[in-house]
Motif scaffolding. Structure first.
Motif, PDB file in Angstrom:
ATOM      1  N   HIS A   1       0.837  -1.215   0.000  1.00 20.22           N
ATOM      2  CA  HIS A   1       0.000   0.000   0.000  1.00 20.22           C
ATOM      3  C   HIS A   1       0.871   1.265   0.000  1.00 20.22           C
ATOM      4  O   HIS A   1       0.648   2.182  -0.794  1.00 20.22           O
ATOM      5  N   GLU A   2       1.883   1.297   0.868  1.00 20.04           N
ATOM      6  CA  GLU A   2       2.761   2.473   0.929  1.00 20.04           C
ATOM      7  C   GLU A   2       3.524   2.648  -0.384  1.00 20.04           C
ATOM      8  O   GLU A   2       3.751   3.774  -0.836  1.00 20.04           O
TER       9      GLU A   2
ATOM     10  N   HIS B   1       1.543   4.520  -2.733  1.00 23.41           N
ATOM     11  CA  HIS B   1       1.686   5.977  -2.565  1.00 23.41           C
ATOM     12  C   HIS B   1       2.964   6.480  -3.235  1.00 23.41           C
ATOM     13  O   HIS B   1       2.977   7.504  -3.901  1.00 23.41           O
TER      14      HIS B   1
ATOM     15  N   GLU C   1      -5.865   7.173  -1.160  1.00 24.09           N
ATOM     16  CA  GLU C   1      -5.958   5.891  -0.453  1.00 24.09           C
ATOM     17  C   GLU C   1      -6.499   4.807  -1.377  1.00 24.09           C
ATOM     18  O   GLU C   1      -5.985   3.691  -1.405  1.00 24.09           O
TER      19      GLU C   1
ATOM     20  N   HIS D   1      -4.172   7.561   6.956  1.00 27.62           N
ATOM     21  CA  HIS D   1      -4.818   6.691   5.973  1.00 27.62           C
ATOM     22  C   HIS D   1      -6.271   6.473   6.376  1.00 27.62           C
ATOM     23  O   HIS D   1      -6.603   5.410   6.908  1.00 27.62           O
TER      24      HIS D   1
HETATM   25 ZN   LIG Z   1      -2.440   5.184   2.513  1.00 22.33          ZN
END
Ligand SMILES: [Zn+2]
Length: 476
Positions: A121-122, A125, A192, A238
């Motif tokens: 997930h990071e 980003h 997100e 988040h």
């Molecule tokens: Zn996030």
């Protein structure tokens, strides 16, 4: 954990990290109610963010992150995972070169797959360039209004999760800010969703299950529902409304790897990491509760051995560590632990052999090389100084921002009677610590002792002439 500076070290975080921590603390405080604001905000502002350095944990996290970063096309950017010594759950990206993760997150994650999911997930980003654009958005607002915005987001997020309309925060601040806040919230929400999608894509590309990410996010959002007094900072940065988690789950369940489990070997390394964090960071009573004597697993024995050496009897700890070595005679980190216990127990000469073994087994791990050099220096034996110099120079080539390595190098040169290089190394130690004034003074003295124009003289001259503080010092 060794907060005083051996294998597991702490350092002050970079100013930028502190600023984010302060903002997060304010947001958390605002969301959690007035009683917690002063403590949290003050904590983060005065204490900074200690960085945990540990060879075993860093290697494991590299193994978690590398395949994901490769799948994201970021393999060449040399993204490093930095562990912060904070018990709360958090992970975030800031500058495109680091993924920050709290010890609390590593400790709370039950499987490697959960942390790999967080990294995915990071990395979403990072790959989306989100932090850069968010920074641009924030840069256009005044500092005071950013703090108000962050506080507002905290309240709005908490409001939204507890079934409210999300307007609590908005009502508390002025209308123009409320408008900015709404657009910022929508912006964060879009990022997100994008990071979730990208994360699942990277996991699929590496043949790993997105289930850990879903399980973890579900657990975190449930904790928020049932515990309004404390919200992990991760939930602030988040936002995780129910519909986001539901959308992620639908996407994740369509993965062909949904049911794929972590290998037993990886799960064991993960459990050893959690045991290590417990042993170093938790009080002996907590360690004993979590890993009772009846638990004969390797992680339980690891946690107890660490706790014994940290808080109890060295001899007893050594017996426990030798027991671990018997089970895994090729595990470098058990020898490292033995060496560290002996070194900190005031027995540097006895620490040398196990640390040499750890260095040999770990194949070029700078943090362990620095620890061995520290033990060699502490023996006060000038014959061992040459070995220490060699180890430290190798370690520094891969850890160029370590003040500890330069301090030890200065000591080793001092033992050899090489005062010019001792001064230069002390100057470099001060420089990497961010103490430019001391660095200049020491470098000036080093220059008088070094042959003019030699490589060492040039390095000293660079420090004397440095214009601005090295903004990276302390975060590498
Ligand atoms: Zn996030």
């Amino acid at each position: 954990m060794s907060l005083s500076g051996t294998t597991i070290r702490t350092r002050r975080g970079a100013p930028a990290a502190r600023a984010i921590a302060l903002l997060t603390a304010i947001a958390v405080g605002a969301a959690a109610g007035p009683s917690t604001i002063p403590a949290r905000a003050q904590d983060a502002a005065t204490r900074g963010l200690p960085v945990i350095r540990d060879a075993e944990i860093e290697q494991l996290l590299r193994d978690y992150a590398q395949p994901i970063l490769r799948a994201a096309g970021l393999a060449k950017q040399n993204v490093r995972v930095v562990v912060l010594g904070d018990r709360s759950f958090n992970a975030f990206v800031m500058d495109g070169r680091h993924i920050f993760v709290n010890a609390g997150a590593l400790f709370d994650a039950k499987t490697p797959n959960e942390i790999i999911g967080v990294f995915a997930h990071e990395t979403g980003h990072l790959a989306g360039g989100h932090l850069q654009r968010l920074r641009e958005q924030l840069a256009s607002a005044q500092t005071a209004s950013i703090i108000a915005l962050m506080a507002g987001i905290g309240m709005a997020v908490a409001g939204a999760r507890s079934g409210g309309s999300g307007n609590v925060g908005a009502a508390a601040i002025m209308a123009p800010q409320a408008a900015i806040m709404r657009s910022l919230l929508a912006y964060v929400r879009t990022q997100e969703d994008q990071a979730d999608h990208a994360g699942v894509k990277f996991l699929n590309a590496t043949g790993q299950s997105p289930r850990g990410m879903v399980d973890l996010f579900k657990r975190l959002s449930n904790e928020v529902l049932f515990n309004s007094r404390y919200i992990d900072p991760y939930m602030q940065s988040h936002p995780m409304p129910a519909d986001r988690v539901a959308a992620l789950e639908t996407l994740a369940r369509s993965s062909p790897y949904w049911d794929r489990k972590d290998s037993p070997e990886l799960q064991l390394r993960h459990d050893l990491m959690r045991a290590k964090l417990s042993g170093f960071l938790e009080r002996p009573e907590s360690v004993a509760n979590r890993y009772p004597l009846g638990d004969h697993s390797l992680p339980a024995r690891y946690a107890r051995a660490i706790s014994t050496y940290r808080h109890g009897d060295l001899r007893q700890a050594l017996t426990q560590i030798d027991g671990l070595i018997q089970v895994e005679p090729n595990n470098p980190y058990f020898y490292e632990l033995k060496g560290q216990a002996l070194l900190e127990g005031g027995k540097p000469a006895e620490a040398v052999a196990p640390l040499r073994q750890a260095v040999a087994l770990a194949h070029g791990t700078p943090l362990i090389e620095i620890l061995l050099a520290q033990a060699l220096n502490a023996t006060n034996n000038p014959k061992l100084a040459e070995e220490a110099v060699g180890l430290l120079r190798t370690a520094i080539s891969r850890e160029p921002e370590s003040p500890e390595a330069y301090s030890q190098l200065a000591m080793a040169y001092g033992r050899k009677g090489d005062l010019a290089n001792a001064d230069l190394s002390s100057a470099q130690a001060a420089f990497t610590r961010g103490d430019i004034k001391t660095a200049r003074q020491l470098a000036t003295r080093a220059k008088t002792r070094l042959p003019i124009g030699s490589p060492a003289w040039v390095r000293a001259d660079d420090i004397v002439n440095v214009k601005t503080p090295n903004s990276n010092a302390g975060i590498q």
